[in-house]
Write a protein that holds these residues in place. Sequence first.
Motif, PDB file in Angstrom:
ATOM      1  N   ASP A 253       6.281  11.041  -8.593  1.00 35.35           N
ATOM      2  CA  ASP A 253       7.406  10.100  -8.619  1.00 35.35           C
ATOM      3  C   ASP A 253       7.204   8.960  -7.615  1.00 35.35           C
ATOM      4  O   ASP A 253       7.495   7.803  -7.916  1.00 35.35           O
ATOM      5  N   ARG A 254       6.701   9.278  -6.416  1.00 38.72           N
ATOM      6  CA  ARG A 254       6.423   8.240  -5.411  1.00 38.72           C
ATOM      7  C   ARG A 254       5.381   7.257  -5.922  1.00 38.72           C
ATOM      8  O   ARG A 254       5.535   6.041  -5.798  1.00 38.72           O
ATOM      9  N   LEU A 255       4.302   7.798  -6.479  1.00 45.43           N
ATOM     10  CA  LEU A 255       3.228   6.952  -6.987  1.00 45.43           C
ATOM     11  C   LEU A 255       3.711   6.095  -8.151  1.00 45.43           C
ATOM     12  O   LEU A 255       3.428   4.902  -8.216  1.00 45.43           O
TER      13      LEU A 255
ATOM     14  N   GLY B   6       0.834  -1.196   0.000  1.00 47.70           N
ATOM     15  CA  GLY B   6       0.000   0.000   0.000  1.00 47.70           C
ATOM     16  C   GLY B   6       0.868   1.244   0.000  1.00 47.70           C
ATOM     17  O   GLY B   6       2.040   1.208   0.381  1.00 47.70           O
ATOM     18  N   LEU B   7       0.289   2.316  -0.433  1.00 53.09           N
ATOM     19  CA  LEU B   7       0.993   3.599  -0.469  1.00 53.09           C
ATOM     20  C   LEU B   7       0.060   4.651   0.092  1.00 53.09           C
ATOM     21  O   LEU B   7      -1.059   4.821  -0.397  1.00 53.09           O
ATOM     22  N   HIS B   8       0.489   5.342   1.113  1.00 58.71           N
ATOM     23  CA  HIS B   8      -0.321   6.386   1.736  1.00 58.71           C
ATOM     24  C   HIS B   8      -0.039   7.702   1.012  1.00 58.71           C
ATOM     25  O   HIS B   8       1.091   8.178   0.994  1.00 58.71           O
ATOM     26  N   LEU B   9      -1.069   8.248   0.408  1.00 56.57           N
ATOM     27  CA  LEU B   9      -0.946   9.516  -0.307  1.00 56.57           C
ATOM     28  C   LEU B   9      -1.799  10.569   0.388  1.00 56.57           C
ATOM     29  O   LEU B   9      -2.894  10.273   0.853  1.00 56.57           O
ATOM     30  N   ILE B  10      -1.299  11.783   0.399  1.00 54.54           N
ATOM     31  CA  ILE B  10      -2.008  12.886   1.031  1.00 54.54           C
ATOM     32  C   ILE B  10      -2.234  13.971  -0.021  1.00 54.54           C
ATOM     33  O   ILE B  10      -1.279  14.416  -0.676  1.00 54.54           O
ATOM     34  N   TYR B  11      -3.483  14.364  -0.187  1.00 54.53           N
ATOM     35  CA  TYR B  11      -3.847  15.341  -1.214  1.00 54.53           C
ATOM     36  C   TYR B  11      -3.002  16.611  -1.112  1.00 54.53           C
ATOM     37  O   TYR B  11      -2.496  17.115  -2.115  1.00 54.53           O
ATOM     38  N   GLU B  12      -2.855  17.128   0.088  1.00 56.03           N
ATOM     39  CA  GLU B  12      -2.109  18.374   0.268  1.00 56.03           C
ATOM     40  C   GLU B  12      -0.664  18.255  -0.209  1.00 56.03           C
ATOM     41  O   GLU B  12      -0.087  19.234  -0.688  1.00 56.03           O
TER      42      GLU B  12
END
Length: 76
Positions: free
Chosen positions: A37-39, A20-26
């Motif tokens: 790049d992370r995604l 899983g990858l935790h992404l934050i909109y901000e």
Amino acid sequence: VLAAYDRAAAWHFDRLPVPGLHLIYEDFVTDSERQVDRLAAFMGVTDPACLAEARGEVGTGRSRIDSLAKTESDSR
């Protein structure tokens, strides 16, 4: 509400047998290139042209959905 979401997300990340990858909109808003790049790294995307296109889309205030909707309405 956000605290409950964070607890639920943490519970799932700890227990599910999938990456899983935790992404934050901000973070996308403030540092879009790094987040793309992370995604991309998480998804295994390495094609430079694809990455450049994605970097160009994020943080512009527009989306493919917007352009698709405009194209569809123009064709009517």
